[in-house]
Design a protein around this motif. Sequence first.
Motif, PDB file in Angstrom:
ATOM      1  N   GLN A 143       0.865  -1.180   0.000  1.00 21.29           N
ATOM      2  CA  GLN A 143       0.000   0.000   0.000  1.00 21.29           C
ATOM      3  C   GLN A 143       0.901   1.228   0.000  1.00 21.29           C
ATOM      4  N   PHE A 201       0.982   5.581  -0.049  1.00 13.90           N
ATOM      5  CA  PHE A 201       0.204   6.787   0.218  1.00 13.90           C
ATOM      6  C   PHE A 201       1.083   8.004   0.055  1.00 13.90           C
ATOM      7  N   ILE A 231       1.231  11.592   1.491  1.00 13.99           N
ATOM      8  CA  ILE A 231       0.660  12.392   2.573  1.00 13.99           C
ATOM      9  C   ILE A 231       1.188  13.814   2.437  1.00 13.99           C
ATOM     10  N   THR A 236       1.553  17.232   4.067  1.00 19.61           N
ATOM     11  CA  THR A 236       1.486  17.754   5.430  1.00 19.61           C
ATOM     12  C   THR A 236       0.892  19.157   5.451  1.00 19.61           C
ATOM     13  N   ALA A 276       1.601  15.114  10.576  1.00 19.62           N
ATOM     14  CA  ALA A 276       0.666  14.430   9.681  1.00 19.62           C
ATOM     15  C   ALA A 276       0.462  13.020  10.206  1.00 19.62           C
ATOM     16  N   SER A 277      -0.705  12.467   9.964  1.00 22.41           N
ATOM     17  CA  SER A 277      -0.959  11.085  10.374  1.00 22.41           C
ATOM     18  C   SER A 277      -1.840  10.407   9.332  1.00 22.41           C
ATOM     19  N   LYS A 278      -1.748   9.100   9.296  1.00 22.58           N
ATOM     20  CA  LYS A 278      -2.537   8.306   8.349  1.00 22.58           C
ATOM     21  C   LYS A 278      -2.813   6.959   8.998  1.00 22.58           C
ATOM     22  N   GLN A 279      -4.081   6.589   9.097  1.00 28.47           N
ATOM     23  CA  GLN A 279      -4.440   5.273   9.617  1.00 28.47           C
ATOM     24  C   GLN A 279      -4.430   4.282   8.466  1.00 28.47           C
ATOM     25  N   ILE A 280      -3.843   3.132   8.739  1.00 31.28           N
ATOM     26  CA  ILE A 280      -3.732   2.094   7.722  1.00 31.28           C
ATOM     27  C   ILE A 280      -4.354   0.819   8.260  1.00 31.28           C
TER      28      ILE A 280
END
Length: 183
Positions: A62, A64, A66, A68, A73-77
């Motif tokens: 996967q 991504f 991102i 900022t 910054a955050s990203k749920q996977i």
Amino acid sequence: MIDRPEASRIGESKVNITIVATSKQSSACPNDARKQQDVNWKDTVVKGLLVEPEGIEKETSQSFLICTKGTKASKQILLELPSDVVEGSARSFVTVVGDILGVTMQNLDSLLHTPYGCGEQNIAQLASDTYIVDYLSATQQLTEEVKSKALLLLTNGYQKHLSFKNYDGSYDMFCQSNQKGSI
């Protein structure tokens, strides 16, 4: 007897199976024949058996981008495993890179090539090296070492490309094989 040498591939192992057969004195033989049967014979066979894991390795990736806003910054996977996964075989890796070409840049030496081959291959390699130098220059990542190597490759590639030049000034795919250029 079972012996386990090193695995040849990940998850596989080679098992040596040793079989030993020996002769015994037979009581079914007449007395005179028994004396001839007193010799004990022994034979050994070693066979390698490749043992493969019970499942098939499956890999998913996967990616991504991102963008900022500020300094965080955050990203749920969500990591989903197949329902029939072999117990204890699941692995996960996460790589975070601050530049969209960051992983590529770590392998820069494998990207810069000495132009070779026919006219089309040579010009394609020249173009590729040119794009890399342009990108590194625009992003202020062009070091003197990389610049020096790239310029040497570009110079050599250009000199090689001149060998594809026809007498009329056009270029051919192969060294001056035609009177009219093809590229």
